[in-house]
Design a protein around this motif. Structure first.
Motif, PDB file in Angstrom:
ATOM      1  N   GLY A 134      63.008 -36.069 -45.172  1.00 56.59           N
ATOM      2  CA  GLY A 134      62.179 -37.071 -45.685  1.00 56.59           C
ATOM      3  C   GLY A 134      61.814 -38.294 -44.964  1.00 56.59           C
ATOM      4  N   ARG A 135      62.770 -38.805 -44.375  1.00 60.50           N
ATOM      5  CA  ARG A 135      62.871 -40.223 -43.629  1.00 60.50           C
ATOM      6  C   ARG A 135      62.044 -39.930 -42.386  1.00 60.50           C
ATOM      7  NH1 ARG A 135      67.341 -44.127 -44.221  1.00 60.50           N
ATOM      8  NH2 ARG A 135      65.811 -45.505 -43.339  1.00 60.50           N
ATOM      9  N   ILE A 136      62.327 -38.618 -41.681  1.00 62.22           N
ATOM     10  CA  ILE A 136      61.706 -38.245 -40.390  1.00 62.22           C
ATOM     11  C   ILE A 136      60.181 -37.747 -40.630  1.00 62.22           C
ATOM     12  CG2 ILE A 136      61.499 -36.506 -38.412  1.00 62.22           C
ATOM     13  CD1 ILE A 136      64.868 -36.122 -39.079  1.00 62.22           C
ATOM     14  N   ALA A 137      60.037 -37.400 -41.841  1.00 61.62           N
ATOM     15  CA  ALA A 137      58.613 -36.969 -42.176  1.00 61.62           C
ATOM     16  C   ALA A 137      57.671 -38.124 -42.043  1.00 61.62           C
ATOM     17  CB  ALA A 137      58.596 -36.099 -43.373  1.00 61.62           C
ATOM     18  N   CYS A 138      58.202 -39.427 -42.553  1.00 60.98           N
ATOM     19  CA  CYS A 138      57.514 -40.813 -42.548  1.00 60.98           C
ATOM     20  C   CYS A 138      57.265 -41.278 -41.329  1.00 60.98           C
ATOM     21  CB  CYS A 138      58.222 -41.560 -43.617  1.00 60.98           C
ATOM     22  SG  CYS A 138      58.396 -40.847 -45.414  1.00 60.98           S
ATOM     23  N   VAL A 139      57.728 -40.880 -40.168  1.00 61.51           N
ATOM     24  CA  VAL A 139      57.627 -41.605 -38.976  1.00 61.51           C
ATOM     25  C   VAL A 139      56.711 -40.890 -38.053  1.00 61.51           C
ATOM     26  CG1 VAL A 139      59.760 -42.984 -39.086  1.00 61.51           C
ATOM     27  CG2 VAL A 139      59.742 -40.896 -38.108  1.00 61.51           C
ATOM     28  N   SER A 140      56.066 -41.433 -36.959  1.00 55.23           N
ATOM     29  CA  SER A 140      55.161 -40.472 -36.162  1.00 55.23           C
ATOM     30  C   SER A 140      55.916 -40.011 -34.926  1.00 55.23           C
ATOM     31  CB  SER A 140      54.077 -41.446 -35.784  1.00 55.23           C
ATOM     32  OG  SER A 140      54.582 -42.508 -34.875  1.00 55.23           O
ATOM     33  N   ARG A 141      57.216 -40.690 -34.686  1.00 56.11           N
ATOM     34  CA  ARG A 141      58.165 -40.029 -33.789  1.00 56.11           C
ATOM     35  C   ARG A 141      59.525 -40.196 -34.110  1.00 56.11           C
ATOM     36  NH1 ARG A 141      60.802 -43.022 -30.344  1.00 56.11           N
ATOM     37  NH2 ARG A 141      60.456 -45.306 -30.308  1.00 56.11           N
ATOM     38  N   GLY A 171      47.290 -27.170 -34.913  1.00 55.92           N
ATOM     39  CA  GLY A 171      46.363 -28.236 -35.661  1.00 55.92           C
ATOM     40  C   GLY A 171      46.981 -29.570 -35.517  1.00 55.92           C
ATOM     41  N   GLY A 172      47.392 -29.876 -34.284  1.00 53.03           N
ATOM     42  CA  GLY A 172      47.827 -31.134 -34.005  1.00 53.03           C
ATOM     43  C   GLY A 172      49.397 -31.147 -33.917  1.00 53.03           C
ATOM     44  N   ASN A 173      49.875 -30.312 -34.681  1.00 53.20           N
ATOM     45  CA  ASN A 173      51.361 -30.612 -35.007  1.00 53.20           C
ATOM     46  C   ASN A 173      52.243 -29.705 -34.343  1.00 53.20           C
ATOM     47  OD1 ASN A 173      51.278 -32.703 -36.827  1.00 53.20           O
ATOM     48  ND2 ASN A 173      50.643 -31.367 -38.434  1.00 53.20           N
ATOM     49  N   TRP A 174      53.560 -30.027 -33.781  1.00 50.46           N
ATOM     50  CA  TRP A 174      54.609 -28.899 -33.487  1.00 50.46           C
ATOM     51  C   TRP A 174      54.914 -28.467 -34.252  1.00 50.46           C
ATOM     52  CZ3 TRP A 174      54.376 -27.897 -28.250  1.00 50.46           C
ATOM     53  CH2 TRP A 174      54.106 -28.894 -27.350  1.00 50.46           C
ATOM     54  N   HIS A 196      55.771 -31.094 -37.331  1.00 50.83           N
ATOM     55  CA  HIS A 196      55.754 -32.493 -36.999  1.00 50.83           C
ATOM     56  C   HIS A 196      54.916 -33.046 -35.834  1.00 50.83           C
ATOM     57  CE1 HIS A 196      57.138 -36.806 -36.953  1.00 50.83           C
ATOM     58  NE2 HIS A 196      57.668 -36.742 -37.866  1.00 50.83           N
ATOM     59  N   ILE A 197      54.169 -34.135 -36.053  1.00 48.01           N
ATOM     60  CA  ILE A 197      53.508 -34.456 -34.773  1.00 48.01           C
ATOM     61  C   ILE A 197      54.293 -34.834 -33.459  1.00 48.01           C
ATOM     62  CG2 ILE A 197      53.619 -36.988 -35.344  1.00 48.01           C
ATOM     63  CD1 ILE A 197      50.628 -36.943 -34.647  1.00 48.01           C
ATOM     64  N   ASP A 198      55.640 -34.883 -33.621  1.00 49.16           N
ATOM     65  CA  ASP A 198      56.367 -35.234 -32.657  1.00 49.16           C
ATOM     66  C   ASP A 198      57.419 -34.190 -32.376  1.00 49.16           C
ATOM     67  OD1 ASP A 198      58.162 -36.918 -30.608  1.00 49.16           O
ATOM     68  OD2 ASP A 198      59.655 -36.653 -32.040  1.00 49.16           O
ATOM     69  N   LEU A 199      57.583 -33.479 -31.110  1.00 48.77           N
ATOM     70  CA  LEU A 199      58.212 -32.171 -30.822  1.00 48.77           C
ATOM     71  C   LEU A 199      59.799 -32.267 -31.354  1.00 48.77           C
ATOM     72  CD1 LEU A 199      58.530 -29.432 -30.061  1.00 48.77           C
ATOM     73  CD2 LEU A 199      58.450 -30.224 -27.789  1.00 48.77           C
ATOM     74  N   ALA A 200      60.337 -33.681 -30.706  1.00 46.05           N
ATOM     75  CA  ALA A 200      61.772 -33.731 -31.000  1.00 46.05           C
ATOM     76  C   ALA A 200      62.084 -33.827 -32.701  1.00 46.05           C
ATOM     77  CB  ALA A 200      62.109 -34.948 -30.323  1.00 46.05           C
ATOM     78  N   ALA A 248      60.287 -32.319 -34.721  1.00 46.00           N
ATOM     79  CA  ALA A 248      60.025 -30.852 -35.627  1.00 46.00           C
ATOM     80  C   ALA A 248      61.459 -30.031 -35.120  1.00 46.00           C
ATOM     81  CB  ALA A 248      58.740 -30.030 -34.514  1.00 46.00           C
ATOM     82  N   VAL A 249      61.965 -30.199 -34.079  1.00 48.53           N
ATOM     83  CA  VAL A 249      63.115 -29.426 -33.814  1.00 48.53           C
ATOM     84  C   VAL A 249      64.406 -29.708 -34.771  1.00 48.53           C
ATOM     85  CG1 VAL A 249      65.134 -28.893 -31.901  1.00 48.53           C
ATOM     86  CG2 VAL A 249      62.412 -28.925 -31.334  1.00 48.53           C
ATOM     87  N   LEU A 250      64.485 -31.130 -34.772  1.00 49.03           N
ATOM     88  CA  LEU A 250      65.460 -31.716 -35.679  1.00 49.03           C
ATOM     89  C   LEU A 250      65.283 -31.341 -36.913  1.00 49.03           C
ATOM     90  CD1 LEU A 250      68.153 -33.361 -35.651  1.00 49.03           C
ATOM     91  CD2 LEU A 250      66.795 -35.348 -35.984  1.00 49.03           C
ATOM     92  N   VAL A 251      64.125 -31.407 -37.794  1.00 50.97           N
ATOM     93  CA  VAL A 251      64.043 -30.987 -38.813  1.00 50.97           C
ATOM     94  C   VAL A 251      64.268 -29.514 -39.159  1.00 50.97           C
ATOM     95  CG1 VAL A 251      62.256 -30.973 -40.940  1.00 50.97           C
ATOM     96  CG2 VAL A 251      62.332 -33.033 -39.365  1.00 50.97           C
ATOM     97  N   ALA A 252      63.681 -28.793 -38.314  1.00 50.16           N
ATOM     98  CA  ALA A 252      64.091 -27.405 -38.434  1.00 50.16           C
ATOM     99  C   ALA A 252      65.588 -26.976 -38.248  1.00 50.16           C
ATOM    100  CB  ALA A 252      63.378 -26.392 -37.302  1.00 50.16           C
TER     101      ALA A 252
END
Length: 143
Positions: free
Chosen positions: A14-21, A79-82, A104-108, A110-114
Motif C-alpha cells: 500500500g505504501r509503494i502504491a502511494c509513491v511515483s517511484r 497504459g503508461g504503467n509497468w 506501477h508507473i515505476d518498473l522497480a 512493479a517488480v517489488l510489489v509482484a
C-alpha cells in the motif's frame, strides 16, 4: 519484537502504491521482511545496488533470492504503467504455476510489489525497528 510491532507485506504494498517511484527504504523494508542477511554476499550486493541507485536491479535480486520457486515471467508496459508477472512453482510438486501480477508507473516498484504479492506471509518490521537494524540514523519519508 512482538506481533503488535509487525505489519504484513500488504502494508508495504500500500505504501509503494502511494509513491511515483520506489524508495530506498521500501526496498530495505522488503529485504528485512525476506530475512536478507546484510552481512552475506547477497546482502552486501543488495546494499551496493541500493546505494548506487540501481533499484530495479536490487528488486530483481530479491526475486532471485526467493529461490527457484519464483521468477519473473514477464514485464510489459500497459497504459503508461509497468506490469510485472511473477510465476511461483508450488513446493508440493503440483504442476500448476501460481501467477502474481503487479502494476506501477515505476518498473522497480512493479517488480517489488509482484514479489511481495507472492509472499503474503512475509513480515516486515515497521520504520523504527528496521531503521535501527539496518541504517542507523536513516530517515524515512514516503513523499
Amino acid at each position: 519484537m512482538d506481533k503488535s510491532e509487525d505489519t504484513d507485506s500488504s502494508v508495504l504494498i500500500g505504501r509503494i502504491a502511494c509513491v511515483s517511484r520506489l524508495l530506498d527504504h521500501q526496498l530495505w523494508q522488503a529485504a528485512i521482511g525476506l530475512s536478507l542477511d546484510k552481512s552475506s554476499a547477497s546482502g552486501r550486493r543488495f546494499a551496493r545496488l541500493v546505494e548506487d541507485g540501481a533499484l530495479l536491479e536490487a528488486a530483481v535480486l530479491l526475486v532471485g533470492l526467493c529461490g527457484p520457486s519464483r521468477s519473473i515471467a514477464s514485464i510489459a508496459m500497459s497504459g503508461g504503467n509497468w506490469v510485472c508477472v511473477i510465476g511461483e512453482q508450488p513446493a508440493n510438486g503440483d504442476a500448476t504455476t501460481r501467477i502474481h501480477q503487479a502494476e506501477h508507473i515505476d518498473l522497480a516498484a512493479a517488480v517489488l510489489v509482484a514479489l511481495l504479492s507472492s509472499r503474503p506471509q512475509m513480515r516486515c518490521s515497521p520504520h523504527d525497528a528496521f531503521r535501527r537494524k539496518m541504517q542507523g540514523d536513516f530517515h524515512h519519508h514516503d513523499i
